[in-house]
Design a protein around this motif. Structure first.
Motif, short mmCIF file in Angstrom:
data_model
loop_
_atom_site.label_atom_id
_atom_site.label_comp_id
_atom_site.label_asym_id
_atom_site.label_seq_id
_atom_site.Cartn_x
_atom_site.Cartn_y
_atom_site.Cartn_z
N TYR A 119 20.46 -12.30 57.26
CA TYR A 119 20.96 -11.02 56.94
C TYR A 119 22.51 -12.20 57.43
N ASP A 120 23.14 -12.88 56.51
CA ASP A 120 24.24 -13.57 56.29
C ASP A 120 25.38 -12.97 56.49
N ASP A 121 25.46 -11.25 56.52
CA ASP A 121 27.04 -10.89 56.29
C ASP A 121 27.19 -10.95 58.53
N LEU A 122 26.05 -10.07 58.80
CA LEU A 122 25.22 -10.37 60.13
C LEU A 122 25.79 -10.92 60.61
N ALA A 123 25.31 -12.39 60.15
CA ALA A 123 25.61 -13.71 60.98
C ALA A 123 27.12 -14.41 61.05
N SER A 124 27.64 -13.88 59.92
CA SER A 124 28.94 -14.52 59.89
C SER A 124 30.07 -13.95 60.75
N SER A 125 29.84 -12.73 60.88
CA SER A 125 31.18 -11.31 60.85
C SER A 125 30.36 -11.96 63.34
N ALA A 126 29.31 -12.05 63.57
CA ALA A 126 29.03 -12.40 64.54
C ALA A 126 29.26 -14.01 65.01
N LEU A 127 29.37 -14.64 64.38
CA LEU A 127 29.95 -15.77 64.22
C LEU A 127 31.91 -15.97 64.62
N ARG A 128 32.42 -15.24 63.87
CA ARG A 128 33.65 -14.35 63.60
C ARG A 128 34.21 -14.48 65.37
N PHE A 129 33.64 -13.18 65.68
CA PHE A 129 33.23 -12.42 66.49
C PHE A 129 33.51 -13.58 67.54
N LEU A 130 33.03 -14.76 67.85
CA LEU A 130 32.78 -15.43 68.32
C LEU A 130 33.60 -16.83 68.65
N ALA A 131 34.28 -16.40 67.89
CA ALA A 131 34.97 -17.98 67.42
C ALA A 131 36.74 -16.98 68.03
N GLU A 132 36.83 -15.05 67.62
CA GLU A 132 37.82 -15.22 67.68
C GLU A 132 38.12 -14.82 69.58
N LYS A 133 37.03 -14.71 70.30
CA LYS A 133 37.09 -14.65 71.90
C LYS A 133 36.84 -15.77 72.56
N ALA A 134 36.32 -16.77 72.04
CA ALA A 134 36.05 -18.00 73.08
C ALA A 134 36.57 -19.18 72.09
N GLY A 135 36.71 -19.06 71.08
CA GLY A 135 37.17 -20.45 70.85
C GLY A 135 36.48 -20.96 69.76
N PHE A 145 27.46 -23.28 70.12
CA PHE A 145 26.46 -22.90 69.65
C PHE A 145 25.42 -23.24 68.39
N ALA A 146 26.28 -23.94 67.46
CA ALA A 146 25.24 -24.60 66.53
C ALA A 146 24.80 -25.84 66.93
N ARG A 147 24.84 -26.30 67.79
CA ARG A 147 24.25 -27.45 68.46
C ARG A 147 23.28 -26.40 68.56
N VAL A 195 26.65 -18.49 55.88
CA VAL A 195 27.52 -18.77 57.05
C VAL A 195 27.85 -19.59 56.72
N ALA A 196 27.67 -20.96 56.75
CA ALA A 196 27.91 -22.64 56.31
C ALA A 196 29.41 -22.23 55.80
N THR A 197 29.70 -22.35 54.72
CA THR A 197 30.30 -22.54 54.39
C THR A 197 32.48 -21.87 55.07
N GLU A 198 31.82 -20.36 55.50
CA GLU A 198 32.95 -20.33 56.64
C GLU A 198 32.59 -21.19 57.76
N PHE A 199 31.82 -21.36 58.14
CA PHE A 199 31.38 -22.31 59.21
C PHE A 199 30.99 -23.34 59.48
#
Length: 248
Positions: A90-106, A113-115, A176-180
């Motif tokens: 679920y690429d869209d869901l994964a991208s949204s989750a990582l976007r949320f993580l970046a906004e909330k935790a940096g 998370f990637a590691r 997802v890696a395109t954005e992250f």
């Protein structure tokens, strides 16, 4: 009208053709036919159908791959749409989750998370690679990655200086890696640790390349460069212009 079983066999063979192109990169029709045991007419039919569906595209072979004179050889490569057909998740869901993580935790949280995502891969691969001599590890890593769906291959690097090249023809998280890009960076860190030598990512599917390509530095060159750096008396800009003083 063909029977349902005939249509199923036709579709199955077409999927095998597409999978082979995905796994081996740009490839000629004759090579596809040989590997799949199909006649030239049959392989041409499947390729025409895949091209009409936008799954595969035809290209001229690179100059170094041409032999003799005459018409340039044609090779067939997977398209973005074709690669997407093999992508699961679920690429869209994964991208949204990582976007949320970046906004909330940096951004550091995304890196962490990637590691963590590639930590399991490193844990599973380490015993396999540790059991073989260093010169066999790149090829074994490619086999392990292929078993996990990355359609990987290994070979000698064409770049000056030698070394080996690890190619991944499929990336489950490419969109997802395109954005992250942290996902790609964490993977490269793991490859370097598993192989015990520096590696460098030359191309990625996430950035629009046809394959993820990683150059693996020969161990003897890496060792020589490390020793040269240790014995270099010149100041290192990264340490404020001071070199450590060795004990006599």
């Amino acid at each position: 009208m063909p029977a349902a079983s005939e249509l199923g066999a036709e579709t199955g063979t077409r999927a095998r053709v597409a999978r082979l192109i995905l796994e081996h990169g740009p490839i000629t029709a004759s090579t596809l036919g040989e590997r799949l045991g199909l006649t030239p007419a049959a392989i041409r039919r499947h390729l025409d159908n895949l091209m009409s569906e936008g799954m595969v595209e035809a290209r001229d072979a690179r100059p170094h791959a041409r032999r003799g004179r005459g018409r340039p050889a044609r090779v067939f490569a997977i398209t973005d749409a074709g690669r997407d057909a093999f992508v699961h998740g679920y690429d869209d869901l994964a991208s949204s989750a990582l976007r949320f993580l970046a906004e909330k935790a940096g951004a550091e949280a995304v890196t962490e998370f990637a590691r963590s995502q590639v930590a399991d891969l490193e844990r599973r691969y380490r015993p396999l690679l540790a059991a073989v001599p260093p010169q066999h590890r790149v090829r074994l890593l490619a086999e392990a990655l292929s078993n996990d769906g990355y359609a990987a291959s290994a070979g000698s690097a064409p770049a000056p200086g030698g070394g080996e090249q690890l190619c991944q023809h499929h990336c489950p998280v490419a969109h997802v890696a395109t954005e992250f890009p942290e996902l790609c960076e964490a993977e490269v860190e793991v490859f370097a640790r598993l192989l015990g030598t520096p590696v460098r990512r030359l191309a990625t599917i996430a950035h629009g390349d046809g394959v993820c390509t990683t150059h693996v530095t020969p161990r003897d060159i890496a060792t020589a460069e490390m020793r040269a750096a240790e014995n270099d008396p010149r100041p290192n800009p990264g340490d404020g212009g001071q070199r450590p003083v060795k004990d006599s």
